[in-house]
Design a protein around this motif. Structure first.
Motif, PDB file in Angstrom:
ATOM      1  N   MET A  78       0.984  -1.218  -0.073  1.00 30.90           N
ATOM      2  CA  MET A  78      -0.093   0.278  -0.194  1.00 30.90           C
ATOM      3  C   MET A  78       0.487   1.267  -0.152  1.00 30.90           C
ATOM      4  N   SER A 133       2.296   1.419  -2.741  1.00 25.83           N
ATOM      5  CA  SER A 133       1.414   1.994  -4.104  1.00 25.83           C
ATOM      6  C   SER A 133       0.721   3.342  -4.311  1.00 25.83           C
ATOM      7  N   SER A 157       2.522   6.019  -5.912  1.00 27.83           N
ATOM      8  CA  SER A 157       2.591   5.874  -6.814  1.00 27.83           C
ATOM      9  C   SER A 157       1.319   6.452  -7.993  1.00 27.83           C
ATOM     10  N   PHE A 158       0.430   6.262  -6.509  1.00 27.85           N
ATOM     11  CA  PHE A 158      -1.177   6.288  -6.739  1.00 27.85           C
ATOM     12  C   PHE A 158      -0.963   8.235  -6.797  1.00 27.85           C
ATOM     13  N   LYS A 171       1.786  10.633  -6.906  1.00 28.82           N
ATOM     14  CA  LYS A 171       2.044  10.319  -8.906  1.00 28.82           C
ATOM     15  C   LYS A 171       1.994  10.971  -9.734  1.00 28.82           C
ATOM     16  N   SER A 172       0.595   9.628  -9.876  1.00 23.04           N
ATOM     17  CA  SER A 172      -0.007   9.531 -11.398  1.00 23.04           C
ATOM     18  C   SER A 172      -0.614  10.809 -11.691  1.00 23.04           C
TER      19      SER A 172
END
Lengths: 252, 238
Positions: free
Chosen positions: B1, B4, B7-8, B10-11
């Motif tokens: 998590m 994750s 990266s969530f 940063k997306s």
């Protein structure tokens, strides 16, 4: 000039290669039938250029019946020209008037570099697809009908998303050159079906990561893509992808 | 998590999620703000308004939320800058001709411009009210930094309503406020419904409701805000 035929002034983007600067070049065309498609008008112009020993204008085209998605042209500031729900090959010259000036440019996006003239490299879409726009589980031989119940609405929504031809009009139209509508369609067509749920979380995460890596802009929800999409892909798909992405990052 | 979630955020999708989340938080603040403002319509020489303003200035919970509010504004602005910078690289070669008006509304394409105008307005607004209020509350410290509370603001602590009337006696300030509210209206008109789309909430049954709620919210909030400088300038409120 036979009855109803038109004389037009075309301003077309000419660019020898991606590394060289391009420019709009003016070409007068005469005696264009209103029943010609836009691409047929280009064929006529190219024949004239070849006859004059000039280099013909390079443009993408394949099926010429609105399903291959190749004919990428921004015509007078709109992807695929002034009509909605069609590709350039389905645009006919009767949509223009005698004496009109028509500006034709390629799709403009960092992730769609110009190859030559109006042809752009859309392999960024292929790379996004390769990150998860498929089902890799072995589904075996075809089952008997109705063994795998799928609600009609879901089947229809999945089919509508799958109607995306990957032409890139969404990217060309978006003020941020965002590929959200394309990626959302490719995610949605699987997300709605039981076969697609197995890999749903990795699919959406990998495809979004590739979309960002390719240098597409982000979605600002203007909904311009939906208006210009020749296949009428709905913004609901983008919401579905946002949802899928949020869930994927929470559970996985 | 943990991997994750980073990266969530940063997306491109995660960034829009933060924009929507902070945006809706600021939208909820506007409701509180406009309710406090509306206290002037008791028309009781600012008595109710002063009570509400005093509560907002002194309540400890509000002071904590105030910090959250500033963090929300900063996050909204920083995220907008990050997204805009990323977007500006997405189309290095512009179109010679672009007909955007047929496919989208101008304000949906101008959120950055409207947001910048709002930020400029916000600075003026904070300088008009928030800064003098804080200085009046912690006045002794103000002299320390060499700030003299301007005429009309000295009473901010005891009678903010009087200070309000002083500020809105100036037609230039009233005009600036009205222009700021026009920017706010269009920013909200797109932002309200856009946030729900970024969260993934788009449904044929509910989206028309969200869109009309967004329209009426934007309109009512801005009209209520606008009514305050107008009525005070015209002297309709005593």
């Amino acid at each position: 000039m036979s009855h109803g035929n038109m004389n037009l002034t075309l301003k077309i983007w000419r660019q020898n290669s991606g590394s060289e600067p391009g420019q709009l070049v003016t070409y007068p065309v005469k005696d264009i039938s209103p029943d010609m498609s836009f691409l047929e008008m280009f064929d006529v112009l190219n024949e004239q250029l070849v006859a004059k020993n000039e280099s013909p204008i390079v443009f993408d085209h394949d099926c010429r019946e609105g399903i291959c998605g190749m004919c990428s042209m921004v015509i007078n500031g709109r992807a695929h020209g002034p009509k909605t729900g069609i590709t350039t090959c389905q645009l006919h010259m009767r949509s223009f008037k005698d004496g009109d000036t028509i500006v034709v440019e390629p799709w403009r996006a960092q992730a769609f570099p110009v190859i030559k003239d109006l042809t752009v490299d859309r392999s960024s879409f292929e790379r996004i697809q390769a990150k998860g726009g498929f089902i890799s589980v072995n589904t075996g031989t075809a089952q008997d009908a109705n063994c795998l119940p799928i609600p009609k609405d879901d089947a229809d929504a999945s089919f509508n998303a799958a109607a995306c031809i990957g032409c890139g009009a969404c990217v060309a139209t978006c003020k941020n050159a965002s590929a959200m509508l394309f990626v959302a369609a490719k995610v949605s067509q699987f997300a709605l079906l039981p076969q697609g749920k197995v890999e749903a979380t990795t699919r959406v995460k990998n495809m979004v990561a590739q979309m960002d890596a390719e240098g597409f802009g982000s979605c600002t929800n203007t909904s311009a893509c939906e208006v210009e999409c020749p296949k009428g892909i709905s913004l609901e798909n983008i919401a579905r992808m946002n949802r899928e992405y949020l869930v994927a990052n929470c559970v996985d | 998590m943990s991997n994750s979630s980073s990266s969530f955020l940063k997306s491109s999708l995660g960034k829009k999620f933060i924009m929507g989340f902070t945006g809706l938080f600021l939208i909820s603040f506007l409701v509180v703000h406009v309710c406090i403002n509306a206290c002037i319509y008791f028309n009781d020489n600012g008595e109710t308004f002063n009570m509400a303003a005093g509560f907002m200035a002194n309540n400890i919970i509000i002071k904590v939320v105030e910090v959250g509010l500033f963090l929300g504004i900063i996050a909204h602005i920083v995220q907008a800058l990050v997204i805009s910078m990323h977007n500006s690289k997405a189309r290095p070669q512009k179109y010679a001709v672009q007909n955007q008006a047929v496919s989208s509304k101008w304000y949906s394409r101008s959120m950055g411009l409207l947001g910048t105008l709002l930020l400029m307005f916000l600075i003026v607004h904070l300088a008009n009210f928030w800064v003098p209020t804080k200085l009046a509350l912690y006045g002794e410290n103000a002299k320390f930094v060499g700030y003299n509370v301007p005429d009309g603001f000295a009473g901010m602590k005891e009678n903010p309503f009087e200070a309000l009337k002083t500020v809105f006696a100036n037609p230039i300030i009233v005009t600036v406020y009205l222009l700021g509210l026009v920017s706010l209206f269009y920013h909200l008109l797109h932002g309200f419904q856009s946030a729900f789309q970024s969260f993934g909430l788009n449904h044929k049954n509910y989206t028309p409701f969200i869109k009309s709620l967004g329209f009426w919210y934007s309109l009512l909030i801005c009209l209520l805000f606008a009514s305050m400088p107008i009525t005070l300038f015209l002297g309709l409120i005593k």
